[in-house]
Design an enzyme around this catalytic site. Structure first.
Site, PDB file in Angstrom:
ATOM      1  N   PRO A  65       0.844  -1.196   0.000  1.00 26.28           N
ATOM      2  CG  PRO A  65      -0.039  -1.065   2.155  1.00 26.28           C
ATOM      3  CD  PRO A  65       0.742  -1.955   1.238  1.00 26.28           C
ATOM      4  CG  HIS A  66       1.798   2.967  -3.210  1.00 30.11           C
ATOM      5  ND1 HIS A  66       1.479   1.656  -3.532  1.00 30.11           N
ATOM      6  CD2 HIS A  66       1.501   3.690  -4.306  1.00 30.11           C
ATOM      7  CE1 HIS A  66       1.035   1.612  -4.770  1.00 30.11           C
ATOM      8  NE2 HIS A  66       1.026   2.828  -5.264  1.00 30.11           N
ATOM      9  CB  ALA A  67      -0.910   7.255   0.196  1.00 29.67           C
TER      10      ALA A  67
END
Length: 154
Positions: A65-67
């Site tokens: 997951p990344h943002a």
């Protein structure tokens, strides 16, 4: 760039149970808050927004997951090991027990992509993932990740 430049030892955690992807993101938000001072709710919302574009489960029990987030000056990460795997909508439909979350400045561009590639390459190693799954101590997990990175760089 190496893993130790984006991952602090205190950003490595083991959770006995996360009942859902959203609950995992809440745990990651708490880790990001304690390790990097990021606002936990903003972190969770950023991860959920990105996840709505498509699942970040890359297969073999691993999720990335990344943002992108306002206020960061460099890419940072949080590594979470789950004792009980959860459904993540991964491409191979296997439940996830290893999650490496990345948070990048909004204008990070290439730096963000380099960090994603680095983490992906590192966690694509079956032998490393086996070692990680066999050790549920955060200090040991950090050492294994650091060691794997230095072996790859050699």
């Amino acid at each position: 760039m190496d893993l130790t430049s984006i991952l602090k030892p205190e950003a490595v955690k083991v959770f006995s149970a996360a009942s859902s992807k959203k609950r995992l993101f809440q745990e990651i938000g708490d880790v990001a808050h304690s390790a990097y001072g990021l606002d936990a709710s903003v972190t969770v919302n950023a991860l959920l927004e990105r996840e709505n574009l498509g699942p970040t489960g890359v297969g073999h029990g691993v999720a990335l997951p990344h943002a992108r987030m306002e206020g960061l000056i460099k890419v940072v990460g949080a590594f979470v090991m789950l004792e009980k795997p959860i459904d993540f909508g991964a491409v191979d439909r296997q439940p996830v027990d290893i999650a490496f979350a990345l948070f990048a400045p909004e204008d990070a561009g290439v730096e963000h992509l380099k960090a994603l590639a680095l983490v992906s390459r590192t966690l694509r190693e079956p032998s490393l993932c086996s070692k990680l799954r066999a050790n549920l101590d955060a200090t040991t997990l950090y050492a294994l990740l650091s060691e794997a990175q230095s072996v790859q760089a050699a």
